[in-house]
Structures are given as structure tokens and as C-alpha cells.
Write an enzyme that holds these catalytic residues in place. Structure first.
Site, PDB file in Angstrom:
ATOM      1  N   HIS A  84       0.826  -1.203   0.000  1.00  0.00           N
ATOM      2  CA  HIS A  84       0.000   0.000   0.000  1.00  0.00           C
ATOM      3  C   HIS A  84       0.865   1.260   0.000  1.00  0.00           C
ATOM      4  O   HIS A  84       1.577   1.523   0.961  1.00  0.00           O
ATOM      5  CB  HIS A  84      -0.886  -0.017   1.245  1.00  0.00           C
ATOM      6  CG  HIS A  84      -1.863   1.104   1.323  1.00  0.00           C
ATOM      7  ND1 HIS A  84      -1.908   1.986   2.371  1.00  0.00           N
ATOM      8  CD2 HIS A  84      -2.856   1.481   0.469  1.00  0.00           C
ATOM      9  CE1 HIS A  84      -2.886   2.850   2.173  1.00  0.00           C
ATOM     10  NE2 HIS A  84      -3.476   2.567   1.027  1.00  0.00           N
ATOM     11  N   GLU A 111       0.847  -0.766  -4.737  1.00  0.00           N
ATOM     12  CA  GLU A 111      -0.353   0.066  -4.881  1.00  0.00           C
ATOM     13  C   GLU A 111       0.076   1.521  -4.844  1.00  0.00           C
ATOM     14  O   GLU A 111       1.010   1.890  -4.102  1.00  0.00           O
ATOM     15  CB  GLU A 111      -1.327  -0.219  -3.725  1.00  0.00           C
ATOM     16  CG  GLU A 111      -2.702   0.395  -3.907  1.00  0.00           C
ATOM     17  CD  GLU A 111      -2.928   1.750  -3.254  1.00  0.00           C
ATOM     18  OE1 GLU A 111      -4.027   2.302  -3.397  1.00  0.00           O
ATOM     19  OE2 GLU A 111      -1.978   2.264  -2.597  1.00  0.00           O
ATOM     20  N   ASP A 113      -1.370   5.911  -5.796  1.00  0.00           N
ATOM     21  CA  ASP A 113      -2.480   6.836  -6.022  1.00  0.00           C
ATOM     22  C   ASP A 113      -2.021   7.827  -7.081  1.00  0.00           C
ATOM     23  O   ASP A 113      -0.925   8.389  -6.969  1.00  0.00           O
ATOM     24  CB  ASP A 113      -2.803   7.592  -4.732  1.00  0.00           C
ATOM     25  CG  ASP A 113      -3.069   6.651  -3.569  1.00  0.00           C
ATOM     26  OD1 ASP A 113      -4.163   6.099  -3.499  1.00  0.00           O
ATOM     27  OD2 ASP A 113      -2.142   6.464  -2.748  1.00  0.00           O
ATOM     28  N   HIS A 126      -1.066  10.637  -2.639  1.00  0.00           N
ATOM     29  CA  HIS A 126      -2.364  10.236  -2.052  1.00  0.00           C
ATOM     30  C   HIS A 126      -3.274  11.416  -1.771  1.00  0.00           C
ATOM     31  O   HIS A 126      -4.430  11.440  -2.177  1.00  0.00           O
ATOM     32  CB  HIS A 126      -2.143   9.438  -0.768  1.00  0.00           C
ATOM     33  CG  HIS A 126      -3.432   9.055  -0.107  1.00  0.00           C
ATOM     34  ND1 HIS A 126      -4.068   9.866   0.815  1.00  0.00           N
ATOM     35  CD2 HIS A 126      -4.226   7.966  -0.256  1.00  0.00           C
ATOM     36  CE1 HIS A 126      -5.190   9.286   1.199  1.00  0.00           C
ATOM     37  NE2 HIS A 126      -5.306   8.140   0.574  1.00  0.00           N
ATOM     38  N   GLU A 186      -4.297   3.285  -8.485  1.00  0.00           N
ATOM     39  CA  GLU A 186      -5.567   3.904  -8.056  1.00  0.00           C
ATOM     40  C   GLU A 186      -5.730   5.278  -8.687  1.00  0.00           C
ATOM     41  O   GLU A 186      -4.920   6.184  -8.453  1.00  0.00           O
ATOM     42  CB  GLU A 186      -5.646   4.029  -6.532  1.00  0.00           C
ATOM     43  CG  GLU A 186      -6.987   4.674  -6.143  1.00  0.00           C
ATOM     44  CD  GLU A 186      -7.195   4.886  -4.661  1.00  0.00           C
ATOM     45  OE1 GLU A 186      -6.460   4.292  -3.844  1.00  0.00           O
ATOM     46  OE2 GLU A 186      -8.117   5.662  -4.327  1.00  0.00           O
TER      47      GLU A 186
END
Ligand code: G3P
Ligand code: CA
Length: 320
Positions: A84, A111, A113, A126, A186
Site C-alpha cells: 500500500h 499500490e 495513487d 495520495h 488507483e
């Protein structure tokens, strides 16, 4: 998630990103400070048949069910670990050094953003602002590329990481493509179709569609990705379960339904419903070894965690 990314070149090291011995020592100290997991990683008999293969008949989907997604966990296979924001418990989140720490810890999936700056360039960040994770201030969308590129994204985490940058999506894709790894990308926040199109274009430009899995809380963004690039697998992020997650998954052409641990806990039976429909289930953001064990036994396909190195080791111990 069965891709085996190319190994990172042996000659590569963190110093190429500007990290010297201090950063490596700091990372090692953070990792070594993690709670011991040995007691919970004792060998056990696999619940499913050992010998994982790519045969769809060995996936969790019961016979007669919809075609199983290739993103579903194979019978007897370990769950997928997603780092993450990179190895964000050990290095500054959403930076290339956090990716490298995760990679060196054996994690195959990062992962991140992604959202655009003022110029439209997609960056890996993020928050809507750069305040928390850099030495600057302001909304990402208000800053030019030159301004974002000048930010220090490492010092807030630890002095040893001073000089880490906010990566562009292009830089992160290049890093993964050349050094190894896959990306759970994401699309963060509401973005325009043109902004989503640019993200898709950058993935395609680097021939990374086979190593990228797109996820978002934004349904509209997922619809656009499906129209623009139907070859890209999609995951819907949810805080809580939909009343009928299978219907939602089918409507959005989802390969995975990525729900919070708390959300799935309300009705764990939704997992079997999604599996029966051929949809994988990945759970976020889970850092507790007690929850790793519970979710592994429940049969989730993947776990998104801030502690990827520890979870990777824990999964290996469970499989041994
Ligand atoms: O991948 C799941 C997780 O990243 C969603 O929440 O806020 O950390 O992006 P957030
Ligand atoms: Ca995220």
C-alpha cells in the site's frame, strides 16, 4: 495475480535514487522493529489442493459458476500481497524508494495513487495537497510540474530519506518496467475523462497494460477506463459492501471488488457470491497479523497492506 515480473537487475541499488547507507540503515531499522510474526507463521496443511496451476477449474469458483477471473486466487496458492503506497511502513509512501523497499522484501505488487498537477501531468500522491508528505504546501492541482519536481517527499518520514521525489506516473511505470513489479494503480479523486485518458495513454506508452491493474472509488473513472482500454483489469474500491456487490461488479466489468476489511466483515458471505460470479476480492488496508490469518482462511484473493515485507514473509510461512 499470477504475473511474474522480471527480476530487478543485480547491479541496481538504492544509491541510484540518491539513497546512501543512512537510508538503507534507516529502512533496516524500521523493518527490524516490526513485531515478530513467527508464532503465527507456523507451517500448516493447505486448505486447498497443493500444486497451484493456472487451470481455471482449480480456482475458488464452484463448478457451474461464471468463468473464474484469472485474478482469483488459485486453489492452494498464496494470497496476493499489495504494498500500500509502496512499503509505506518502512519508507516514505508513494515514492520510488518505498517501491524498492517493497520489491526487495519480495512483494510483486505496488499500490499507488495517481492524480494530476496543474499542467495535467499525473503524479503519484495520495492527498489532494502536498502538505503532509512533502516540504511544500498547496493543492497538487495548483502546482506546476517544476514545482512538484522540486519538492522533498522523504524528509517528513525520516531524515535519511531526504531528497526523495514525488514521482510522476511515467517515472514509476519506468521504474517498475525496468526493475520489476506490477502496479495496482488507483485513480485518486474525481478526474476528467481527459485526465483518465492520459493515465491510460501513459500505461500503454510503456507497454505496461499486462502489469497494471486499475482501481478507483470513482465509478465514472472505471467506466472511462473500460471504454478506453478494455484490456485493463478493473477493481472497484469500496468502504462498505454494496447491497448486491455481484450486480455492481457485472455492471462495471470488474475483475476485482476491493473492499475494506471492516466492510467485508459485515457480511463475509459476499466473498463467495463474488467468487461464484468470477470476481476476485482484495481487502484493504490490513496491517494486523490476526486479520491476515482470518482473511487468508476466509479465502480472500489479496490483501493491501502497509507492511508488505512482513505479510510476504507471513504468507510464505503459511505455505511452507
Ligand atoms: O488500495 C486501497 C486503499 O489505497 C484505498 O484507500 O485512502 O489509502 O487510497 P486510500
Ligand atoms: Ca490508494
Amino acid at each position: 495475480m499470477n504475473h511474474l515480473p522480471p527480476r530487478a537487475p543485480r547491479s541496481w541499488n538504492l544509491r541510484r535514487l540518491g539513497y546512501g547507507p543512512a537510508a538503507l540503515v534507516a529502512t533496516a531499522l524500521v523493518l527490524s522493529a516490526s513485531p515478530a510474526l513467527a508464532a503465527e507463521s507456523a507451517p500448516r496443511a493447505p486448505r486447498h489442493a497443493p500444486s497451484p496451476t493456472l487451470a481455471a477449474t482449480q480456482r475458488h469458483a464452484p463448478s457451474g459458476a461464471a468463468a473464474a477471473s484469472r485474478w482469483m486466487r488459485l486453489s492452494g496458492a498464496p494470497l496476493t500481497v499489495f504494498a500500500h503506497r509502496g512499503a509505506s511502513s518502512a519508507a516514505p509512501e508513494n515514492t520510488l524508494v518505498a517501491d524498492e523497499v517493497a520489491r526487495r522484501g519480495g512483494t510483486k505488487w505496488i499500490e499507488n495513487d495517481v492524480q494530476p498537477c496543474k499542467d495535467g501531468v499525473p503524479y503519484v500522491l495520495h492527498d489532494a495537497t502536498v502538505d503532509r508528505t512533502t516540504d511544500g504546501t498547496g493543492a497538487l492541482r495548483s502546482l506546476t510540474s517544476d514545482q512538484v519536481n522540486a519538492l522533498d517527499a522523504g524528509s517528513w518520514f525520516a531524515p535519511a530519506f531526504a531528497g526523495a521525489r514525488v514521482p510522476t506516473l511515467a517515472a514509476q511505470l519506468t521504474d517498475l518496467r525496468t526493475r520489476g513489479g506490477n502496479l495496482l494503480l488507483e485513480i485518486k479523486g474525481r478526474q476528467t475523462e481527459a485526465e483518465v485518458e492520459r493515465i491510460v495513454r501513459e500505461v500503454r506508452d510503456q507497454n505496461m497494460t499486462a502489469r497494471v491493474f486499475v482501481q478507483s472509488f470513482e465509478v465514472t473513472s472505471l467506466r472511462w477506463v473500460h471504454e478506453l482500454a478494455p484490456e485493463l483489469p478493473l477493481g472497484l474500491l469500496r468502504d462498505s459492501l454494496d447491497a448486491d456487490p455481484v450486480a455492481v461488479a457485472q455492471d462495471l466489468h470488474l475483475a476485482a471488488y476491493n473492499v475494506s476489511d471492516k466492510g467485508l466483515s459485515v457480511r463475509p458471505a459476499a466473498l463467495d457470491e463474488l467468487h461464484a460470479a468470477g470476481v476476485a476480492v482484495n481487502v484493504w488496508t490490513v496491517d494486523s497479523s490476526a486479520r491476515w490469518k482470518a482473511l487468508d482462511e476466509l479465502g480472500v484473493d489479496g490483501i493491501i497492506t502497509n507492511r508488505p515485507t512482513e505479510l510476504t514473509g507471513w504468507v510464505a510461512g503459511r505455505q511452507a
